[in-house]
Write a protein that holds these residues in place. Structure first.
Motif, PDB file in Angstrom:
ATOM      1  N   ASP A 194      -9.202  10.047   5.145  1.00  0.00           N
ATOM      2  CA  ASP A 194      -7.822   9.590   4.278  1.00  0.00           C
ATOM      3  C   ASP A 194      -6.677   9.608   5.189  1.00  0.00           C
ATOM      4  N   ARG A 196      -3.654   8.343   3.567  1.00  0.00           N
ATOM      5  CA  ARG A 196      -2.483   8.324   2.658  1.00  0.00           C
ATOM      6  C   ARG A 196      -1.686   9.735   2.298  1.00  0.00           C
ATOM      7  N   LYS A 198      -0.044  11.836  -0.133  1.00  0.00           N
ATOM      8  CA  LYS A 198      -0.314  12.054  -1.582  1.00  0.00           C
ATOM      9  C   LYS A 198       0.941  12.940  -2.173  1.00  0.00           C
ATOM     10  N   ASN A 268      -8.884   7.016  -3.618  1.00  0.00           N
ATOM     11  CA  ASN A 268      -8.645   5.743  -2.795  1.00  0.00           C
ATOM     12  C   ASN A 268      -9.784   4.802  -2.778  1.00  0.00           C
ATOM     13  N   ASP A 269      -9.914   3.641  -1.958  1.00  0.00           N
ATOM     14  CA  ASP A 269     -11.124   2.764  -2.145  1.00  0.00           C
ATOM     15  C   ASP A 269     -12.446   3.358  -1.893  1.00  0.00           C
ATOM     16  N   PRO A 298      -8.865  12.203  -2.515  1.00  0.00           N
ATOM     17  CA  PRO A 298      -9.864  11.384  -2.586  1.00  0.00           C
ATOM     18  C   PRO A 298     -11.276  11.899  -2.313  1.00  0.00           C
TER      19      PRO A 298
ATOM     20  N   ASP B 269      -6.488   0.262  -2.409  1.00  0.00           N
ATOM     21  CA  ASP B 269      -5.652   0.747  -1.497  1.00  0.00           C
ATOM     22  C   ASP B 269      -4.253  -0.215  -1.047  1.00  0.00           C
TER      23      ASP B 269
END
Lengths: 392, 392
Positions: A194, A196, A198, A268-269, A298, B269
């Protein structure tokens, strides 16, 4: 010099803590309930020393010096333990003696796995040994370091009672059943790649309390029912029931995070692909054998019984292929023997979703475990002659 | 042969419809409120013909023959209009004459943009012209084809009243204000690249009604307040207020989708990266100039005022770079002139998040618009000599 070294476990919530009614005392708006993980695979380890020769309170976290007196939560825990020790009058050394504390996690903090709960539980437990107050109720102290730390002071399944008193004295962690009650309860952690940025748990839950129109409904109406139902499932060894409640509560926690303004998207995805996988696996199995739960990040924690571990891992490896295969660097923790027939069964089965390669950093296989433990002097993180950190 | 051709607009909900209290009549559990988009950029177009020579009811959707008599929702709309026409006694031709219907969307259905609302609104409006019942209340009929279709029969801002009657006769779409009230209200649609299979709206909302513990609270306590507040914001041209309510309601709708079991994750996302971008853009602007809203898919609809379009697009292009740049194939709809100084301002500003390239398929720029319109015979989708589809 007086020295104590202890380890404390990580815990994973089945019913989530999200939202405080008191910021400083860390009093929650609902009960939560967790399973304690075995310290063999993951734990925090702390050595605390007191000496007349120490000039200052000093702390090292994973080998790096970190603020001590400036850390309000840390100081609150230390002061409470010192008060307790003074009141008991069992001190082996003057309360004014400065402290050297070294703490390490035996798992990467970068993994986004809740390390502060194990860390504060370990700190409080170790200082309690040092100050001779080890038989006291320590969970209210650990709670003030990091809320969910109060759940890491016991093994098995642990309930954090929100309590009703303003001083927080009844907001405690207490065991529901010990680890022996459900010894074949296993956990697989999928650590997700990951990038991103957060929102931290602390600010995410603060913002949820301020802005989510659904949070109060969850805390007052949904959680009490779920706590009662999951305790019932634990006592009856009803895994499918426990699994469903766990998944629903994880989903609801992330729903609340999205209902926050601005919203917090912790999954997340890849997390959602894991959710889809678990539902497909259970459908294929014809019963609920696998549960997911996600904290404020995630990574997935999967719950399952020991008998289903090899089939589940075979399915995970096929649905989420990884170049690292079955290597011990990739599949950490308790060794898993994937029976060839199980791998084949899932490999030849087209009903499970097929995902891109290398979506996980690594996998940890562990099981239910006991609470903190005191270690002997040979395990110290501090050199017992000078009180400075050892290279380990 | 009698022939009618009409177009009807797409609508985007600010307050979302999610959950039915009656599956067949399509009666919702809460009011919803939408803005109608200009038909110049996006619309459904339908030609309906009746003739003594037609042997069967036949329908073509985007050039392909689709089931007619087997489509229960379609048949329900046709029957209701025929009953209305018979009751009025104004029929120009026998009610038994079979129908040929051709319908097209002027935007890609693959984009995941709600096409059924515009499609059913257009179908009902066109058949009403054909049967001579065009002055009737048509929204209750369109609603039975696709719930949100009742909102596409009016321009401007439209409220779908949930109603209280069992027969659904008071579950209607009614205008809040016309498009003229807020002419500089613009919309930018970001069509996101996506591969994940998603749950359909129909089954997603059914599952939410059955399993979400938060949905009822939303429908009964959150939505009524929001409807009142957003109408107030619309009447007062209070864009920041409208924007905040819109974003909060989009977030809450997706929260409910996650609280469903198994959960529905419609945003991906990239959607969450758009959310982060909008909040960063507004923070940078010092006021709320941009709002996002997401339906049951990953695409974003952004609301903004005409004066802010070029700055917003410049920021979007910098935060979400695309090899297609400003080409008309990539930025469709109303041409946007990005002032060089605005582009520079955002390009040189490091506070907006920078994302990977080519995350969007394309961008559509449109504005608030009016309701359905009747077109002249030259615009027919059917050959008026034989009633068969034309190649257009």
């Amino acid at each position: 010099m007086f020295v104590e070294t202890c380890i404390a476990p990580v815990n994973i919530a089945l019913i989530k803590y999200w939202g405080k009614r008191h910021e400083e005392l860390i009093l929650p708006i609902n009960d939560s309930l967790s399973v304690t993980l075995n310290t063999d695979e993951m734990c925090a380890k702390t050595t605390a020393a007191a000496s007349a020769s120490f000039k200052d309170n000093v702390m090292w976290l994973n080998g790096e010096k970190v603020p001590f007196e400036q850390n309000a939560r840390l100081m609150r825990c230390v002061k409470e333990l010192q008060q307790l020790a003074t009141a008991k009058g069992k001190l082996k050394f003057p309360i004014e003696w400065k402290l050297h504390i070294a703490s390490r996690n035996n798992f990467p903090t970068a993994a986004g796995l809740a390390s502060s709960a194990a860390g504060y539980a370990c700190l409080v437990y170790t200082l309690a040994q040092l100050y001779g107050v080890e038989k006291e109720e320590l969970t209210t102290i650990a709670r003030q370091g990091s809320g969910s730390a109060c759940r890491s002071l016991h093994g098995g399944f642990v309930r954090w009672h929100m309590g009703t008193r303003n001083d927080g004295s009844d907001s405690i962690g207490s065991p529901v059943v010990s680890a022996e009650h459900w010894q074949d309860f296993h956990i697989i952690i999928l650590v997700v790649n990951d990038s991103r940025k957060k929102t931290s748990s602390t600010s995410g839950m603060k913002r949820a309390v301020e802005t989510s129109d659904l949070l109060t409904h969850r805390a007052q109406h949904c959680v009490p029912q779920r706590i009662a139902a999951v305790i019932d499932a634990i006592k009856n060894h009803d895994f499918p029931k426990l699994a469903e409640i766990t998944m629903r509560d994880s989903n609801q926690f992330h729903a609340i995070a999205l209902d926050t303004f601005p919203p917090c998207a912790y999954m997340n995805d890849v997390s959602h692909a894991i959710v889809d996988f678990v539902h497909a696996f259970n459908k294929e199995a014809g019963e609920i054998k696998l549960a997911y739960t996600f904290d404020a990040g995630p990574n997935a924690c999967l719950f399952l019984l020991e008998k289903d571990v090899s089939a589940a891992l075979a399915a995970i490896q096929n649905s989420f292929p990884n170049d690292a295969g079955d290597s011990v660097e990739y599949v950490k923790g308790i060794p898993i023997r994937c029976e060839p027939k199980e791998i084949d069964a899932f490999y030849n089965n087209g009903t499970l979703p097929k995902n891109d390669k290398n979506l996980f950093k690594y996998i940890i296989h562990t099981r239910i475990g006991t609470g903190p433990q005191r270690l002997d002097e040979s395990k110290s993180l501090l050199n017992i002659s000078n009180g400075l950190p050892l290279e380990n």
